[in-house]
Design a protein around this motif. Structure first.
Motif, PDB file in Angstrom:
ATOM      1  N   THR A 113       0.627  -1.577  -0.066  1.00  0.00           N
ATOM      2  CA  THR A 113       0.246  -0.061  -0.058  1.00  0.00           C
ATOM      3  C   THR A 113       0.902   1.443   0.036  1.00  0.00           C
ATOM      4  N   VAL A 114       0.479   2.003  -0.580  1.00  0.00           N
ATOM      5  CA  VAL A 114       0.813   3.502  -0.222  1.00  0.00           C
ATOM      6  C   VAL A 114       1.327   3.634   0.909  1.00  0.00           C
ATOM      7  N   GLU A 115       1.024   3.953   1.859  1.00  0.00           N
ATOM      8  CA  GLU A 115       0.893   4.381   3.195  1.00  0.00           C
ATOM      9  C   GLU A 115       1.842   3.329   4.067  1.00  0.00           C
ATOM     10  N   ARG A 116       1.714   1.857   3.661  1.00  0.00           N
ATOM     11  CA  ARG A 116       2.903   1.362   3.976  1.00  0.00           C
ATOM     12  C   ARG A 116       4.726   1.316   3.597  1.00  0.00           C
ATOM     13  N   ASN A 117       4.395   1.874   2.497  1.00  0.00           N
ATOM     14  CA  ASN A 117       5.873   1.139   1.034  1.00  0.00           C
ATOM     15  C   ASN A 117       5.873   3.684   2.029  1.00  0.00           C
ATOM     16  N   ALA A 122      10.106   5.704   5.159  1.00  0.00           N
ATOM     17  CA  ALA A 122      10.905   6.383   6.008  1.00  0.00           C
ATOM     18  C   ALA A 122      11.536   6.011   7.147  1.00  0.00           C
ATOM     19  N   GLN A 123      11.532   5.204   7.141  1.00  0.00           N
ATOM     20  CA  GLN A 123      11.933   4.789   8.624  1.00  0.00           C
ATOM     21  C   GLN A 123      13.345   4.212   7.620  1.00  0.00           C
ATOM     22  N   LEU A 124      13.564   4.219   6.645  1.00  0.00           N
ATOM     23  CA  LEU A 124      14.753   3.283   6.117  1.00  0.00           C
ATOM     24  C   LEU A 124      15.523   4.782   6.348  1.00  0.00           C
ATOM     25  N   LEU A 125      14.839   5.654   5.189  1.00  0.00           N
ATOM     26  CA  LEU A 125      15.729   7.535   5.492  1.00  0.00           C
ATOM     27  C   LEU A 125      16.375   7.276   6.636  1.00  0.00           C
ATOM     28  N   ARG A 136      19.323  -2.675  10.479  1.00  0.00           N
ATOM     29  CA  ARG A 136      17.708  -2.287  10.314  1.00  0.00           C
ATOM     30  C   ARG A 136      16.513  -2.624   9.479  1.00  0.00           C
ATOM     31  N   ALA A 137      17.874  -2.313   8.533  1.00  0.00           N
ATOM     32  CA  ALA A 137      16.721  -2.809   6.418  1.00  0.00           C
ATOM     33  C   ALA A 137      16.966  -4.051   6.235  1.00  0.00           C
ATOM     34  N   LEU A 138      17.770  -4.792   7.159  1.00  0.00           N
ATOM     35  CA  LEU A 138      17.238  -6.568   7.137  1.00  0.00           C
ATOM     36  C   LEU A 138      16.058  -6.762   7.718  1.00  0.00           C
ATOM     37  N   ALA A 139      15.666  -6.312   8.835  1.00  0.00           N
ATOM     38  CA  ALA A 139      14.404  -6.589   9.625  1.00  0.00           C
ATOM     39  C   ALA A 139      13.314  -5.799   9.246  1.00  0.00           C
ATOM     40  N   ILE A 140      13.674  -4.597   8.351  1.00  0.00           N
ATOM     41  CA  ILE A 140      12.644  -4.355   8.077  1.00  0.00           C
ATOM     42  C   ILE A 140      11.574  -4.604   6.352  1.00  0.00           C
ATOM     43  N   PHE A 141      13.032  -4.842   5.708  1.00  0.00           N
ATOM     44  CA  PHE A 141      12.586  -5.561   4.734  1.00  0.00           C
ATOM     45  C   PHE A 141      11.452  -7.109   5.219  1.00  0.00           C
ATOM     46  N   THR A 142      12.925  -8.137   5.741  1.00  0.00           N
ATOM     47  CA  THR A 142      12.203  -9.432   6.045  1.00  0.00           C
ATOM     48  C   THR A 142      10.878  -9.575   6.325  1.00  0.00           C
ATOM     49  N   ALA A 143      10.443  -8.293   7.366  1.00  0.00           N
ATOM     50  CA  ALA A 143       8.809  -7.525   7.832  1.00  0.00           C
ATOM     51  C   ALA A 143       8.245  -7.621   6.861  1.00  0.00           C
ATOM     52  N   TYR A 144       8.313  -6.615   5.874  1.00  0.00           N
ATOM     53  CA  TYR A 144       7.698  -6.513   4.950  1.00  0.00           C
ATOM     54  C   TYR A 144       7.386  -7.317   3.745  1.00  0.00           C
ATOM     55  N   LEU A 151       4.597  -7.198  12.788  1.00  0.00           N
ATOM     56  CA  LEU A 151       6.459  -6.938  13.375  1.00  0.00           C
ATOM     57  C   LEU A 151       6.827  -5.637  12.532  1.00  0.00           C
ATOM     58  N   LEU A 152       6.162  -5.749  11.538  1.00  0.00           N
ATOM     59  CA  LEU A 152       6.274  -4.536  10.699  1.00  0.00           C
ATOM     60  C   LEU A 152       6.307  -3.343  11.601  1.00  0.00           C
ATOM     61  N   ASP A 153       5.321  -3.176  12.340  1.00  0.00           N
ATOM     62  CA  ASP A 153       4.693  -2.013  12.596  1.00  0.00           C
ATOM     63  C   ASP A 153       6.125  -1.167  13.913  1.00  0.00           C
ATOM     64  N   THR A 154       6.037  -2.524  14.592  1.00  0.00           N
ATOM     65  CA  THR A 154       6.809  -2.303  15.884  1.00  0.00           C
ATOM     66  C   THR A 154       8.266  -1.711  15.282  1.00  0.00           C
ATOM     67  N   LEU A 155       8.569  -2.002  14.494  1.00  0.00           N
ATOM     68  CA  LEU A 155      10.138  -1.545  13.658  1.00  0.00           C
ATOM     69  C   LEU A 155       9.789  -0.247  13.392  1.00  0.00           C
ATOM     70  N   ILE A 156       8.750   0.304  13.159  1.00  0.00           N
ATOM     71  CA  ILE A 156       8.361   2.091  12.374  1.00  0.00           C
ATOM     72  C   ILE A 156       8.101   2.016  13.060  1.00  0.00           C
ATOM     73  N   ASP A 157       8.804   3.792  13.934  1.00  0.00           N
ATOM     74  CA  ASP A 157       9.014   4.218  14.413  1.00  0.00           C
ATOM     75  C   ASP A 157       7.265   5.182  14.802  1.00  0.00           C
ATOM     76  N   PRO A 158       6.663   5.506  15.675  1.00  0.00           N
ATOM     77  CA  PRO A 158       5.119   5.758  15.199  1.00  0.00           C
ATOM     78  C   PRO A 158       5.322   7.193  14.961  1.00  0.00           C
ATOM     79  N   ARG A 159       6.196   8.157  15.215  1.00  0.00           N
ATOM     80  CA  ARG A 159       6.678   9.376  14.917  1.00  0.00           C
ATOM     81  C   ARG A 159       7.150   9.472  13.348  1.00  0.00           C
TER      82      ARG A 159
END
Length: 440
Positions: A113-117, A122-125, A136-144, A151-159
């Motif tokens: 989805t646009v929002e998820r991407n 943004a978290q990767l940036l 960090r990126a490997l964890a995010i990519f793996t969850a994605y 799991l992905l939500d826990t890896l992305i800072d809500p801020r």
């Protein structure tokens, strides 16, 4: 066509110029005190980026390099004529590569989805400036790619997720850097100071980067094996006799240097396994009123040179046949086919324009090509004016589209359809699996 054009193109892709540029770039790197830096461009919804990311730790353990990670999200539209078909092929192709390299990869793609991407990007940036991007990126990519949203939500800072627009300029800077350095794909690695900077596409071109790093003595741990693998060894046990009525089909363009390599390699493959080879020519993209930016064309030309060297195919002294050269090539194809020399004629044409600098737009040039292909110039010359080929060229294009393919060279063997001369090993695996009944 300019008389000098083949000489200029041959110089551009020559080893002499390449070595000089690399040497100057290395001298500049040493003078500035910079480390060996590999810039890596990754995109969260790009399967090639996911499988590349999984081998980078090993790459950094073997070689004395540092990574400069750059997150990308938006594709350059003029570089992707059929993005949906491209993405579909990329997933299947990445699955094949992941199996080949024993990497993790899902059976089906994640819900994108646009929002998820945007939030994942943004978290990767944000992580680019934290110093531990790779982990960090490997964890995010793996969850994605596992489609594990919790799991992905826990890896992305809500801020960060709430303020993705704050990373827009950072993202634009990365995308501009990719474009300014001369590329358009993600899962790309760039190495070398100007003028010796070169591009390496993911796992498919990693061997060339590893060869370059080895040549400058940048290996720091010889106990760790090189990541890239050699081309598959041809299986002589199942060669020679045609036990299948399935031919190898190639969708091909006279103006595509990759098609030249693909035709030579497909012919060798078909001869080795005793299979028929059917070539279906289509018009080049530019002649179909589509865009091929100069940046893309130059990368393809230089990349073809190193691939040609790898497979022992002559290339570089080139006379681009765009326009009249392509039309004249296709005008004589039916004549060549009628004598049972269609494939030989097309391969002769491709070698003539891409390796011998012959101008196919001239009668003298076409006479050389026709004669070399074993055809009669006195019969061929009047046929140069016919345009009946336009009907079958467009029909071949529709057939290619109908098989989920969009560009050349593309290949088909039975139900297997794949894009690019890089993946002829997939066809070979399919042939061997069919003859043995076992999955490779």
């Amino acid at each position: 066509m300019s008389f000098l054009a083949p000489y200029v193109l041959n110089l551009i892709c020559s080893e002499g110029l390449q070595n000089w540029q690399r040497g100057l770039g290395e001298w500049r790197r040493k003078k500035s005190g910079k480390p060996h830096t590999v810039t890596v461009f990754l995109r969260i919804n790009d399967p090639y980026s996911y499988i590349l990311l999984q081998v980078l730790e090993r790459l950094s353990q073997r070689y004395n390099i540092e990574f400069d990670f750059r997150t990308i999200l938006q594709l350059q539209e003029d570089m992707y004529p059929a993005p949906a078909l491209w993405e579909k092929n990329a997933f299947a192709d990445s699955a094949y590569l992941a199996n080949k390299y024993s990497l993790d990869f899902p059976r089906s793609g994640p819900v994108s989805t646009v929002e998820r991407n945007q939030s994942a990007s943004a978290q990767l940036l944000h992580a680019e400036l934290q110093g531990d991007y790779l982990q960090r990126a490997l964890a995010i990519f793996t969850a994605y790619w596992a489609d594990n949203i919790e799991l992905l939500d826990t890896l992305i800072d809500p801020r960060i997720a709430r303020n993705t627009e704050c990373y827009r300029h950072h993202l634009l800077a990365n995308e501009s850097l990719l474009k300014s350095k001369g590329h358009y794909l993600t899962a790309m690695l760039h190495y070398g100071e100007k003028p010796g900077g070169e591009w390496y596409w993911g796992l498919s071109r990693l061997e060339f980067l590893e060869q370059r790093l080895a040549a400058i003595n940048a290996i720091k741990n010889h106990d760790i094996a090189a990541i890239s693998q050699a081309p598959p060894v041809r299986n002589d046990v199942f060669s020679g006799t045609n036990t299948s009525d399935k031919p190898i089909i190639i969708y091909w363009s006279a103006r595509s240097p990759y098609s030249y390599l693909g035709l030579v390699r497909a012919r060798e493959l078909s001869e080795h396994y005793g299979l028929d080879l059917i070539v279906k020519p289509v018009l080049p993209m530019v002649m179909r009123r589509m865009q091929v930016p100069q940046t893309k064309g130059m990368y393809i030309f230089k990349d073809t040179k190193r691939e040609a060297k790898k497979y022992g195919i002559d290339f570089g002294f080139s006379a681009d046949p765009l326009g009249a050269g392509v039309e004249r090539c296709y005008a004589l194809f039916d004549y060549a086919v009628s004598l049972g020399r269609g494939n030989r004629y097309l391969e002769t044409f491709a070698r003539s324009v891409w390796a011998e600098g012959i101008d196919a737009a001239s009668d003298s040039g076409m006479k050389k090509i026709v004669t070399a292909a074993g055809l009669d110039w006195s019969i061929a010359k009047p046929l140069l004016q016919n345009d009946h080929w336009r009907e079958w060229a467009q029909e071949n294009l529709l057939d290619m589209y109908d098989k989920g393919l969009w560009g050349v060279p593309s290949f088909r063997y039975g139900q297997l359809c794949t894009f690019g001369q890089d993946r002829l090993d997939r066809l070979e695996h399919a042939i061997i699996e069919e003859r043995t009944g076992h999955t490779i």
